[in-house]
Write a protein that holds these residues in place. Sequence first.
Motif, mmCIF file in Angstrom:
data_model
loop_
_atom_site.group_PDB
_atom_site.id
_atom_site.type_symbol
_atom_site.label_atom_id
_atom_site.label_comp_id
_atom_site.label_asym_id
_atom_site.label_seq_id
_atom_site.Cartn_x
_atom_site.Cartn_y
_atom_site.Cartn_z
ATOM 1 N N VAL A 1 9.875 46.634 9.157
ATOM 2 C CA VAL A 1 9.025 45.762 9.981
ATOM 3 C C VAL A 1 9.321 46.000 11.463
ATOM 4 N N ALA A 2 10.600 46.175 11.799
ATOM 5 C CA ALA A 2 10.984 46.422 13.197
ATOM 6 C C ALA A 2 10.346 47.699 13.734
ATOM 7 N N LEU A 3 10.162 48.681 12.865
ATOM 8 C CA LEU A 3 9.596 49.977 13.285
ATOM 9 C C LEU A 3 8.191 49.847 13.863
ATOM 10 N N VAL A 4 7.426 48.850 13.415
ATOM 11 C CA VAL A 4 6.020 48.749 13.833
ATOM 12 C C VAL A 4 5.784 47.658 14.877
ATOM 13 N N GLN A 5 6.866 47.085 15.427
ATOM 14 C CA GLN A 5 6.703 46.009 16.404
ATOM 15 C C GLN A 5 6.279 46.544 17.764
ATOM 16 N N GLU A 6 5.459 45.773 18.459
ATOM 17 C CA GLU A 6 5.023 46.113 19.814
ATOM 18 C C GLU A 6 5.696 45.237 20.862
ATOM 19 N N ASP A 7 6.432 44.216 20.402
ATOM 20 C CA ASP A 7 7.134 43.305 21.303
ATOM 21 C C ASP A 7 8.626 43.617 21.224
ATOM 22 N N MET A 8 9.258 43.873 22.375
ATOM 23 C CA MET A 8 10.673 44.270 22.384
ATOM 24 C C MET A 8 11.581 43.204 21.768
ATOM 25 N N LYS A 9 11.318 41.946 22.111
ATOM 26 C CA LYS A 9 12.155 40.867 21.580
ATOM 27 C C LYS A 9 12.007 40.730 20.064
ATOM 28 N N LYS A 10 10.778 40.884 19.591
ATOM 29 C CA LYS A 10 10.544 40.752 18.152
ATOM 30 C C LYS A 10 11.232 41.879 17.402
ATOM 31 N N LEU A 11 11.227 43.080 17.972
ATOM 32 C CA LEU A 11 11.904 44.216 17.345
ATOM 33 C C LEU A 11 13.407 43.947 17.215
ATOM 34 N N ILE A 12 14.014 43.453 18.297
ATOM 35 C CA ILE A 12 15.458 43.175 18.260
ATOM 36 C C ILE A 12 15.751 42.002 17.326
ATOM 37 N N ALA A 13 14.816 41.034 17.244
ATOM 38 C CA ALA A 13 14.994 39.906 16.322
ATOM 39 C C ALA A 13 15.022 40.385 14.876
ATOM 40 N N TYR A 14 14.098 41.270 14.501
ATOM 41 C CA TYR A 14 14.097 41.807 13.132
ATOM 42 C C TYR A 14 15.345 42.655 12.881
ATOM 43 N N SER A 15 15.818 43.352 13.910
ATOM 44 C CA SER A 15 17.050 44.134 13.742
ATOM 45 C C SER A 15 18.235 43.198 13.485
ATOM 46 N N SER A 16 18.197 41.995 14.060
ATOM 47 C CA SER A 16 19.269 41.022 13.830
ATOM 48 C C SER A 16 19.315 40.595 12.368
ATOM 49 N N VAL A 17 18.133 40.399 11.766
ATOM 50 C CA VAL A 17 18.080 40.029 10.345
ATOM 51 C C VAL A 17 18.710 41.146 9.500
ATOM 52 N N ALA A 18 18.395 42.400 9.848
ATOM 53 C CA ALA A 18 18.958 43.544 9.123
ATOM 54 C C ALA A 18 20.475 43.595 9.280
#
Length: 517
Positions: A294-311
């Motif tokens: 899911v993080a791979l397809v994010q266009e928002d920097m914060k959302k990408l880092i948020a999904y990386s936190s879950v991982a």
Amino acid sequence: MVDLPLLSLLTFLPLLGAFFIFIIRGNEATVARNSKRAALYITVVNFLLAVYMMVNFNPDTADFQFVEKREWFGALGISYHMGIDGISLFLVVLAAFLTPICILASWNSIKTRVKEYMIAFLILETFMIGTFCALDAVLFYIFFEGVLIPMFIIIGVWGGPRRVYSAYKFFLYTLLGSVLMLIALLALYMEAGTSDIPTLMANPVALQMQMWLWLAFFASFAVKMPMWPVHTWLPDAHVEAPTAGSVILAGVLLKMGGYGFLRFSIPMFPEATEFFAPMVYWLSIIAIIYTSLVALVQEDMKKLIAYSSVAHMGFVTLGIFTATTQGVEGGIFQMLSHGVISAALFLCVGVVYDRLHTREISRYGGLVKNMPKYATVFMILMLASVGLPGTSGFVGEFLTLMGAYQVDKVIGVLATTGVVLGAAYMLVLYRRVIFGAQKNEDAAKMGDLVTREYIYLVPLIGLILWLGIAPSYVMDRVAPSAAKLIGQYEAGILDEADGPKEATKIKAAKSEDKGQE
């Protein structure tokens, strides 16, 4: 040496500071300036107290240290009981370290209700430190739940356009899980007759009771981590929260779930932990792989880092539920490492957001041309998030994977794919933001890092490299407490058939003692 109530000072000094800021008077500009200064001074002093505690911590024992115990509700057997061990030591230091950084990061970005903002952060620090120091279940619950209030206000008042929706989502998700934990705490208190955490850890309840209590605690801690599939509040909360809110949310608040598993679930419900561990493994694997994709397809920097936190939190739950030395120590180290790395990444996003007021990845590009120092800092943090050897990210992930391989090779292999996927989404983010053509003229005009940004980013980078190169300082202090935790877990499951009988014998012995009295 004067015997100071160090943990009480650490916990309640920020609350005292919040009261001091509350009584500041003057015009709006004066109040804002004095509130920021007061908050910074108080949080720096609190951090120095945390460093003093860390330096004086004895690494050779697994016992709780700096213990304070006072009768609170004597008739009910509930006490004000504080203490730390190797598991909670660095989480307390992390909370005290990140709070002044958050104050600095908010120095120019928060322009409205500055006084109230600083008060909210100081109250939040009190609840965070109190959660990691509490050794009474009732006291723990008060601090654990108290965190929701200032964080709800920080997101809801100073957040983005959808801040109210995100704040309510964060509040309701975490509150729902915690209601079940409250019911479980009441049941545990009625069953054991005490709310003292060390006593409860040493005397697990009967197997049937363990199953239900474990699930109730799991509901609360899984949401807080957050684990898949109850993670959906996190991306929304991160996107809408101010930069400092995201820093403290990812850096400290997510660790409360992992800490809860280590303090309650594993030692108090060992047989239930063994029974449900395979479920946790697969939920962790799904979190690692799915949220990375899911993080791979994010266009928002914060959302990408948020999904990386879950991982990354998936690695933590995977490690600590292996109940192996490497897994538990790796999970604890990964919590500390992720707290520093994710905080620094959100601060990096905040740096460019303050200049361009957008988090869309497509609006940036080619920043290496006009922000070379920023590009260097971002590169170090990106590589640390990926788990490059020599950074703290490598140590935590490597140990948790070792623990996973010992328990189940299939789980270990699947978890390792998360490292590859993590490298993929972080490298894509870095390439799109830092390299490429500069299509946006406003992005091309942005200035490089300023002194204030160096002040809070350089210590974080130094800490990441120090933890990666010399992790022994942390490991030496974590190891005794981790070994004790594993020993309690193994003792609880050593003879599964006799477990409930032994618990019954303990209760019967207690009843006889009371009768004789």
